[in-house]
Scaffold this motif. Structure first.
Motif, PDB file in Angstrom:
ATOM      1  N   GLY A 267     -20.779  26.623 -29.092  1.00  0.00           N
ATOM      2  CA  GLY A 267     -20.557  27.191 -30.334  1.00  0.00           C
ATOM      3  C   GLY A 267     -21.203  28.865 -30.029  1.00  0.00           C
ATOM      4  N   GLN A 268     -21.999  29.147 -31.095  1.00  0.00           N
ATOM      5  CA  GLN A 268     -22.643  30.388 -31.023  1.00  0.00           C
ATOM      6  C   GLN A 268     -24.078  30.267 -30.408  1.00  0.00           C
ATOM      7  N   SER A 269     -24.384  29.240 -30.131  1.00  0.00           N
ATOM      8  CA  SER A 269     -25.849  29.009 -29.511  1.00  0.00           C
ATOM      9  C   SER A 269     -25.887  28.282 -28.027  1.00  0.00           C
ATOM     10  N   ALA A 270     -25.204  28.912 -27.274  1.00  0.00           N
ATOM     11  CA  ALA A 270     -24.943  28.670 -25.914  1.00  0.00           C
ATOM     12  C   ALA A 270     -26.539  29.085 -25.054  1.00  0.00           C
ATOM     13  N   PRO A 271     -26.836  28.338 -24.455  1.00  0.00           N
ATOM     14  CA  PRO A 271     -28.078  28.403 -23.607  1.00  0.00           C
ATOM     15  C   PRO A 271     -27.828  29.732 -22.660  1.00  0.00           C
ATOM     16  N   PRO A 272     -28.862  30.338 -22.270  1.00  0.00           N
ATOM     17  CA  PRO A 272     -29.037  31.683 -21.310  1.00  0.00           C
ATOM     18  C   PRO A 272     -28.316  31.022 -19.927  1.00  0.00           C
ATOM     19  N   GLY A 273     -27.022  31.521 -19.542  1.00  0.00           N
ATOM     20  CA  GLY A 273     -26.344  31.333 -18.272  1.00  0.00           C
ATOM     21  C   GLY A 273     -25.511  30.821 -18.229  1.00  0.00           C
ATOM     22  N   PHE A 274     -25.112  29.952 -19.483  1.00  0.00           N
ATOM     23  CA  PHE A 274     -23.936  29.070 -19.598  1.00  0.00           C
ATOM     24  C   PHE A 274     -22.616  29.875 -19.390  1.00  0.00           C
ATOM     25  N   LEU A 275     -21.613  29.075 -18.707  1.00  0.00           N
ATOM     26  CA  LEU A 275     -20.533  29.904 -18.221  1.00  0.00           C
ATOM     27  C   LEU A 275     -19.302  28.962 -18.691  1.00  0.00           C
TER      28      LEU A 275
ATOM     29  N   PHE B  19     -19.069  18.644 -17.000  1.00  0.00           N
ATOM     30  CA  PHE B  19     -19.551  19.277 -16.028  1.00  0.00           C
ATOM     31  C   PHE B  19     -20.034  20.526 -16.515  1.00  0.00           C
ATOM     32  N   LEU B  20     -21.331  20.940 -16.841  1.00  0.00           N
ATOM     33  CA  LEU B  20     -21.865  22.189 -17.273  1.00  0.00           C
ATOM     34  C   LEU B  20     -22.018  23.197 -16.223  1.00  0.00           C
ATOM     35  N   VAL B  21     -21.102  24.424 -16.079  1.00  0.00           N
ATOM     36  CA  VAL B  21     -21.195  25.287 -15.245  1.00  0.00           C
ATOM     37  C   VAL B  21     -22.198  26.360 -15.600  1.00  0.00           C
ATOM     38  N   GLN B  22     -23.086  26.697 -15.001  1.00  0.00           N
ATOM     39  CA  GLN B  22     -24.177  27.759 -15.193  1.00  0.00           C
ATOM     40  C   GLN B  22     -24.698  28.585 -14.271  1.00  0.00           C
ATOM     41  N   GLY B  23     -25.193  29.780 -14.676  1.00  0.00           N
ATOM     42  CA  GLY B  23     -25.547  30.731 -13.545  1.00  0.00           C
ATOM     43  C   GLY B  23     -27.201  31.047 -13.711  1.00  0.00           C
TER      44      GLY B  23
END
Length: 283
Positions: free
Chosen positions: A83-91, A106-110
């Motif tokens: 939603g509007q509370s995505a963690p930093p780097g979430f793709l 599968f959480l794709v993050q940077g």
């Protein structure tokens, strides 16, 4: 027999090399596969490292170690997973199923090193994954990693800009107004103990554009906003008199309305009307 083989031999780990998929097709588009497909590994320099393959050809995700394989299918890309509370780097989150009944994500993050995947899922999936369920599978594609690093820099710059002070009188939205150095201390004093509520003190939930209201012969800015994902039960209307440094408001929380700022009678009556108009469709 290795720990991996013991885990994968039964139950949820029933799709092996050479066996054709038996359930739904992927919902991933070519654009998603271009951005997030490819090989991810705990150690890209080691060919034997446990790995995750997001495959464009088979349109599925594999979790592999040696000749053992877990297959996730019926994939869907969820860009708004948090939603509007995505963690930093979430793709993006790639949502799938194992054997058509066990949920896996599968959480794709940077981050500063590039792009990576972490796995989440239902209890059965995570129990069978064991330590791999806590691993970071890094992208083995340098171009993908460079793009993720660039995206993270843009996100950090946007975050800094969103926290920057706003010149008094220029705010157009509640989340802007809370960064007005003249408004913020007046508002916090009016809130009193309610300032301990993050959604109220930050004013970072959904809201409407600020507009002018004439109330009891004075001009006020109307500020209406609510708690993210819970607007019906947690919302507020404020009247801000910038020249006089006054904030009056009505906060709805926990099934009751609380007045802030000690508004005089005519202003209180108008606050009730405005609250019903903004949050109860005028009822």
């Amino acid at each position: 027999m290795s720990t991996w083989t013991r885990c994968l031999g039964v139950g949820v780990w029933g799709v092996w090399l050479g066996m054709a998929p038996a359930w739904g097709q992927s919902g991933l588009g070519a654009d998603v596969l271009k951005l997030y497909g490819g090989r991810y590994a705990l150690d890209c320099a080691n060919p034997q490292s446990p790995r995750v393959q997001v495959q464009a050809a088979a349109v599925l995700v594999l979790v592999e170690q040696g000749n053992q394989r877990l297959t996730a299918q019926s994939l869907q890309a969820a860009h708004a997973y948090f939603g509007q509370s995505a963690p930093p780097g979430f793709l993006v989150a790639l949502l799938g199923q194992v054997q058509g009944r066990h949920e896996i994500v599968f959480l794709v993050q940077g981050d500063a090193r590039g792009q990576y995947i972490q796995i989440d899922g239902d209890k059965t999936v995570m129990a069978n994954l064991g330590a791999l369920g806590k691993g970071q599978f890094r992208s083995c594609d340098p171009a993908i990693n460079q793009r993720a690093q660039g995206y993270l820099r843009q996100e950090q710059q946007a975050s800094v800009a969103a926290a920057a002070p706003v010149a008094s009188g220029t705010a157009a939205y509640p989340s802007d107004l809370i960064r007005d150095a003249r408004f913020k201390p007046v508002y916090r004093r009016a809130l009193g103990p309610l300032a301990s509520q993050p959604w109220l003190s930050r004013m970072d939930g959904p809201g409407v554009d600020l507009r002018t209201e004439q109330v009891a012969g004075s001009s006020y800015q109307l500020v209406a906003f609510c708690k993210a994902h819970d607007c019906g039960d947690n919302n507020a209307v404020l009247l801000y008199d910038a020249p006089q440094g006054r904030v009056y408001g009505l906060v709805h929380m926990g099934g009751r309305n609380t007045v802030v700022g000690s508004p005089p009678g005519p202003v209180m009556a108008e606050l009730n009307r405005l609250w019903r108009r903004e949050w109860r469709q005028g009822k």
